[in-house]
Design a protein around this motif. Structure first.
Motif, short mmCIF file in Angstrom:
data_model
loop_
_atom_site.label_atom_id
_atom_site.label_comp_id
_atom_site.label_asym_id
_atom_site.label_seq_id
_atom_site.Cartn_x
_atom_site.Cartn_y
_atom_site.Cartn_z
N THR A 229 0.84 -1.19 0.00
CA THR A 229 0.00 0.00 0.00
C THR A 229 0.88 1.25 0.00
N VAL A 230 0.34 2.32 -0.54
CA VAL A 230 1.03 3.61 -0.54
C VAL A 230 -0.04 4.70 -0.50
N GLY A 231 0.28 5.82 0.13
CA GLY A 231 -0.71 6.88 0.23
C GLY A 231 -0.14 8.12 0.89
N GLY A 232 -1.03 8.94 1.42
CA GLY A 232 -0.62 10.18 2.06
C GLY A 232 -1.82 10.90 2.63
N GLY A 233 -1.55 11.98 3.36
CA GLY A 233 -2.64 12.75 3.95
C GLY A 233 -2.09 13.88 4.81
N PHE A 234 -2.97 14.41 5.66
CA PHE A 234 -2.54 15.43 6.62
C PHE A 234 -3.24 15.18 7.95
N GLU A 235 -2.59 15.65 9.03
CA GLU A 235 -3.10 15.47 10.39
C GLU A 235 -2.99 16.80 11.12
N TYR A 236 -4.02 17.16 11.85
CA TYR A 236 -4.08 18.46 12.52
C TYR A 236 -4.44 18.26 13.99
N ALA A 237 -3.69 18.91 14.88
CA ALA A 237 -3.94 18.85 16.32
C ALA A 237 -4.30 20.25 16.81
N PRO A 238 -5.54 20.49 17.28
CA PRO A 238 -5.90 21.82 17.79
C PRO A 238 -5.06 22.18 19.01
N LEU A 239 -4.58 23.42 19.06
CA LEU A 239 -3.74 23.82 20.19
C LEU A 239 -4.52 23.82 21.51
N MET A 240 -5.85 23.98 21.45
CA MET A 240 -6.64 23.91 22.68
C MET A 240 -6.70 22.49 23.23
N PHE A 241 -6.59 21.49 22.35
CA PHE A 241 -6.61 20.08 22.76
C PHE A 241 -5.44 19.38 22.09
N PRO A 242 -4.23 19.66 22.52
CA PRO A 242 -3.05 19.20 21.77
C PRO A 242 -2.86 17.70 21.74
N ASN A 243 -3.50 16.96 22.63
CA ASN A 243 -3.36 15.50 22.61
C ASN A 243 -4.26 14.83 21.57
N TRP A 244 -5.22 15.58 21.03
CA TRP A 244 -6.12 15.03 20.02
C TRP A 244 -5.69 15.52 18.64
#
Length: 318
Positions: A229-244
């Protein structure tokens, strides 16, 4: 003479003032708050995801052959191609670990397992060549025939073990990443096919005859397939809830191909008026090949534990 006493008085007043100031209490201002720790992707994480799969428009081909009737060899065959598109819904969970080397580079490893309802159903048919049979006195009996079949493919579940390389060029809490690695999954393929023919005429122009033939077969594959498999994407962590963090990801999954070869049995019936009906075995075989690959678009949510992330800087107290 008057200047000396004045100077002595001023000096005495300054000494007394300094001693009085030294006896006053000292007040210290409140310490400055420590700076917030820098955001880091380093740490263990786990989460869930859901998405959809859509097909690769692969060609699924089938070849069918007739073998014999009453011992007469037959060299005819029929073949067809159809496009397969594995489509459906998939969802599951993932675990992984990230390590942030510097401000903009993140490297990690992720494993996931997915339940799936991904399937493709195709059918096809084609005309065959001339089938010769029943070499009795008189003209050789021959007829064209047709073959048809259906192929049903399913991916019941699948999973991957992938490396990830992420970059944070815009914000430290927004990561773009590429991913790729090993894929596996449970593939179930069912293949049904058949051949039929019919012809009528008259022997020497006097004795009417009728030939009907049919043979049918079935093959099944149900096992784990392996691929990549091969792929890609993006991930965002809100600064108000940095663990999520929330992610959007695309993957191309290739579990290889499935080839099924099987054998079918039927019967040929020859009716010649007024001599009656004679039957004989009618055999066929078929081979089909299906690609097990598909695209996946999915969204997910992760909770990061930060067990092995770098501690926040400590301010010395003086």
């Amino acid at each position: 003479m008057t200047k000396l006493p004045v100077a002595a008085g001023l000096a005495l007043a300054l000494v007394a003032g300094s001693a009085f100031a030294a006896d006053l209490p000292h007040y210290k201002g409140p310490p400055l708050p420590p700076p917030p720790p820098m955001f880091s992707w380093t740490g263990l994480y786990g989460g869930v995801n859901i998405g959809g799969a859509f097909g690769n428009a692969d060609n699924q081909w089938t070849r069918e052959n007739i073998h014999s009737a009453l011992g007469t060899p037959i060299f005819s065959g029929v073949a067809w191609q159809r496009q397969t598109n594995l489509t459906g819904v998939t969802g599951g969970g993932q675990v992984g670990y990230n390590y942030q080397f510097n401000r903009w580079l993140v490297v990690g490893l992720e494993a996931d397992i997915q339940a799936a309802n991904i399937q493709s159903n195709t059918s096809g048919w084609g005309p065959g060549g001339t089938v010769s049979a029943f070499p009795i006195p008189g003209p050789v009996f021959s007829s064209a025939y047709a073959g048809a079949g259906t192929v049903n493919s399913y991916v019941d579940w699948w999973g991957t073990v992938r490396g990830r390389v992420g970059f944070t060029p815009l914000m430290p809490n927004l990561m773009f990443y590429a991913t790729g690695g090993f894929a596996y999954g449970q593939v179930n393929t069912n293949f049904n096919y058949g051949s039929t023919r019919g012809v009528s005429g008259a022997v020497f122009g006097f004795f009417p005859y009728n030939i009907t033939s049919g043979a049918f077969g079935r093959g099944t594959f149900d096992n784990i397939k392996y691929g990549w498999t091969v792929g890609g994407g993006f991930e965002y962590a809100p600064l108000m809830f940095p663990n999520w963090s929330f992610k959007l990801e695309y993957d191309y999954v290739d579990l290889g191909s499935t080839t099924i070869s099987t054998f079918g049995l039927g019967q040929t019936a020859l009716t010649v008026v007024p001599f009656g009906t004679t039957t004989a075995p009618f055999f066929n075989s078929a081979t089909t090949r299906v690609q097990n690959r598909f695209h996946v678009a999915r969204v997910g949510i992760n909770y990061r534990l930060n067990l092995f992330s770098a501690p926040a800087p400590v301010l010395a107290k003086y």
